[in-house]
Structure formats: structure tokens, C-alpha cells
Design a protein around this motif. Structure first.
Motif, PDB file in Angstrom:
ATOM      1  N   VAL A 122       9.277   0.721   7.046  1.00 19.24           N
ATOM      2  CA  VAL A 122       9.949   1.170   8.264  1.00 19.24           C
ATOM      3  C   VAL A 122      11.383   0.663   8.289  1.00 19.24           C
ATOM      4  O   VAL A 122      12.331   1.420   8.545  1.00 19.24           O
ATOM      5  N   GLY A 125      13.394   2.448   5.655  1.00 15.61           N
ATOM      6  CA  GLY A 125      13.692   3.813   6.082  1.00 15.61           C
ATOM      7  C   GLY A 125      14.813   3.871   7.098  1.00 15.61           C
ATOM      8  O   GLY A 125      15.685   4.749   7.024  1.00 15.61           O
ATOM      9  N   VAL A 126      14.804   2.945   8.044  1.00 17.15           N
ATOM     10  CA  VAL A 126      15.869   2.913   9.059  1.00 17.15           C
ATOM     11  C   VAL A 126      17.217   2.626   8.409  1.00 17.15           C
ATOM     12  O   VAL A 126      18.242   3.246   8.748  1.00 17.15           O
ATOM     13  N   ASP A 233       4.852   6.638   3.659  1.00 19.00           N
ATOM     14  CA  ASP A 233       5.612   5.864   4.643  1.00 19.00           C
ATOM     15  C   ASP A 233       7.068   6.306   4.727  1.00 19.00           C
ATOM     16  O   ASP A 233       7.600   6.518   5.827  1.00 19.00           O
ATOM     17  N   THR A 234       7.707   6.422   3.579  1.00 19.93           N
ATOM     18  CA  THR A 234       9.124   6.781   3.563  1.00 19.93           C
ATOM     19  C   THR A 234       9.355   8.143   4.192  1.00 19.93           C
ATOM     20  O   THR A 234      10.291   8.338   4.983  1.00 19.93           O
ATOM     21  N   TYR A 236       7.334   9.735   6.322  1.00 21.65           N
ATOM     22  CA  TYR A 236       6.971   9.691   7.741  1.00 21.65           C
ATOM     23  C   TYR A 236       8.131   9.134   8.578  1.00 21.65           C
ATOM     24  O   TYR A 236       8.418   9.635   9.666  1.00 21.65           O
ATOM     25  N   VAL A 237       8.797   8.109   8.066  1.00 26.73           N
ATOM     26  CA  VAL A 237       9.871   7.468   8.813  1.00 26.73           C
ATOM     27  C   VAL A 237      11.158   8.283   8.765  1.00 26.73           C
ATOM     28  O   VAL A 237      11.857   8.417   9.775  1.00 26.73           O
ATOM     29  N   MET A 238      11.475   8.879   7.607  1.00 23.70           N
ATOM     30  CA  MET A 238      12.806   9.446   7.404  1.00 23.70           C
ATOM     31  C   MET A 238      12.896  10.943   7.673  1.00 23.70           C
ATOM     32  O   MET A 238      13.941  11.413   8.155  1.00 23.70           O
TER      33      MET A 238
END
Length: 294
Positions: A122, A125-126, A233-234, A236-238
Motif C-alpha cells: 500500500v 503504491g501510494v 496488491d499493486t 488494487y492500490v494503483m
């Protein structure tokens, strides 16, 4: 002639070893093996969130083969893997060779290069969302050479390579340490003998280092391939699978089917097919790269 020890003595060491691995073996069976078998069984059913289910046989698999969204997600996953795996392996090998050649401050550089791996997806990604923004760091650098702005996450042709770069930056530290350990295991006598025979750095790398490093490279390649097919994950976040599902990978589709549409039987089918695809890739890599060394 010395008599063989009684059977209870012969089995003492294997039994002791089994007792040491038994807790992890139980955890593996309960939390990995049994759920995997359950997923195979669930893929043959129309499983409801209420717990009710109906046996449908191979209908879910036929539906999957006819699903254009599944075909698009498979293509996206393959493109992502084709960028991510070579990039990560090359980056890991290059940094491992650099660290292996260093004499001082190697621990400092090893820790710094490994730091992204222990950073949460997370947070990574931010950070990279800011880097990739139209007014972000990367476009600011490109503007200095009169290029851009480039919409890295909004362009369907660039989104998967851009995400692969993020994941490679995030995950190469683990593979780097594996390769560093492999390099440390290479006898220095081989390299010294080759140097005395007049072999240059490239010749030593090609003829000595890479052949002796092949088991470690095979392990890294398999692990990174599995990670590429399981990416979630990447994305989903980005990007959330966008733009226009250009980054909609297999695991993201599995997530949607299971936890957005609650179609658990179909989601389990996607999981089983994903397992078979990863297994096929691993077997091909085993045959091509590591036939007798492992």
C-alpha cells in the motif's frame, strides 16, 4: 561382524526429525493442502454465500473457457509477467554481482536495497502513484528534456509495464539476497584460476559464475514467475484493474468473482486454472533451465 542395531534405534533419528517438522507440516496441511482440495471441490459446484451449493460438474470450466473477460485477464497477466520476471531477475542479478564485488559497506548497501521488499504494498503504491502522476516526479524529470507529460497509468499500452516496474522495485530485494548467497557459495579458486589463465570479467561471468549460479537462478525465476501470476496488491492500490480493464489480471478477476459478485464456485475455478497455468510454467522452466542440477 557388527550386528545391525535394533529397529527402534534405526528409526530414532528420522522420528526426531519428523517431530521437529511436525508443527509446520500440520499448519501446511490444514491451511494450504486442505483448502486447495476444497477449492477443487468448490469449482465443481454453484456455491452460495449462504453455504448452500449445487453440483454442476464441469460447467464452471466451460463457462471459463467461453468467458472473454477471463481471456483478457489471462493476456494481461502474461504481458505483466513477460515484463516483470526478466526485469526483476536482471535487476536482482546485477545488484547481487555488485554487492559480491564490494569489500566495504556491503552490509549498508544490502540493507538499503532490501528495504523496499519489507515496505508494504500500500505504501509503495501510494509513493509510485505520486511518481507516475501527470504532475509527478517522473513527468517533472521528463519535462526537463521536453518530453511528456506521459500518462503512465492511464495509457492502456503503458499501464502494465509501469506496474511491473513498481513490483520489480518492491520485490527484487528478496531475489537479490538469494543470488548473493549463491555467489558466496562459488569457490574463489575457480575464479582465481580463470583470472590467471587470462579470462576477463565477462568470460568469468559467462563460463563460471552463471553455470554455478544456475540452481539459485532457477529458484529465483520460479518464485518470481509465481509472484507475477499472483499479482494483486499493486494493481488494487494503483489502478483497480483499469484503464478499461487493461490491468485486470487473473487474481484481480478471481477477487471480483469471489468477493464482489459472491460467485464462489466460479472464483474457485479461476483459482484452479491459475494453479495449473503456474504449474505448467514451472515445469517448463524446470525442464529447460535445471534438468539435472536441482
Amino acid at each position: 561382524m557388527k550386528a545391525d542395531p535394533p529397529w527402534r534405534y534405526r528409526w530414532r533419528e528420522p522420528a526426531a526429525g519428523l517431530l521437529f517438522v511436525l508443527p509446520m507440516l500440520v499448519l501446511f496441511v490444514v491451511f494450504r493442502f486442505v483448502p486447495a482440495l476444497g477449492a477443487v471441490g468448490m469449482s465443481l459446484t454453484d456455491y452460495k454465500i449462504s453455504g448452500d451449493w449445487e453440483f454442476v460438474g464441469a460447467d464452471n470450466y466451460q463457462r471459463l473457457m467461453d468467458d472473454p473477460v477471463f481471456h483478457a485477464s489471462l493476456r494481461a497477466t502474461l504481458v505483466y509477467a513477460a515484463v516483470y520476471v526478466p526485469l526483476t531477475v536482471v535487476l536482482s542479478l546485477a545488484t547481487a554481482l555488485m554487492l559480491n564485488a564490494m569489500v566495504r559497506t556491503v552490509g549498508l548497501f544490502r540493507g538499503a536495497l532490501f528495504l523496499p521488499y519489507v515496505t508494504s504494498f500500500v505504501l509503495a503504491g501510494v509513493i509510485w502513484l505520486w511518481v507516475y502522476q501527470l504532475d509527478g516526479l517522473l513527468n517533472g524529470l521528463l519535462a526537463k528534456v521536453d518530453v511528456g507529460p506521459v500518462d503512465f497509468l492511464g495509457d492502456t499500452a503503458l499501464v502494465l509495464p509501469s506496474l511491473a516496474v513498481v513490483s520489480a522495485w518492491k520485490g527484487f530485494g528478496y531475489s537479490m539476497l538469494i543470488l548473493v548467497a549463491g555467489l558466496k557459495a562459488i569457490p574463489t579458486e575457480y575464479l582465481e584460476a580463470a583470472r590467471m589463465d587470462g579470462a576477463g570479467p565477462w568470460q568469468r561471468l559467462r563460463s563460471i559464475v552463471l553455470p554455478l549460479l544456475r540452481p539459485a537462478l532457477f529458484f529465483v525465476l520460479v518464485v518470481e514467475t509465481i509472484g507475477a501470476f499472483q499479482v494483486f496488491d499493486t494493481i488494487y492500490v494503483m489502478t483497480g484493474g483499469g484503464p478499461t480493464r487493461a490491468s485486470y489480471t487473473l487474481v484481480y478477476g478471481l477477487f471480483d468473482q469471489g468477493f464482489r459478485f459472491f460467485d464462489f464456485g466460479y472464483a474457485a475455478t479461476m483459482g484452479v486454472v491459475l494453479f495449473l497455468i503456474v504449474l505448467a510454467f514451472s515445469l517448463v522452466q524446470r525442464f529447460v533451465l535445471d534438468r539435472e542440477e536441482t
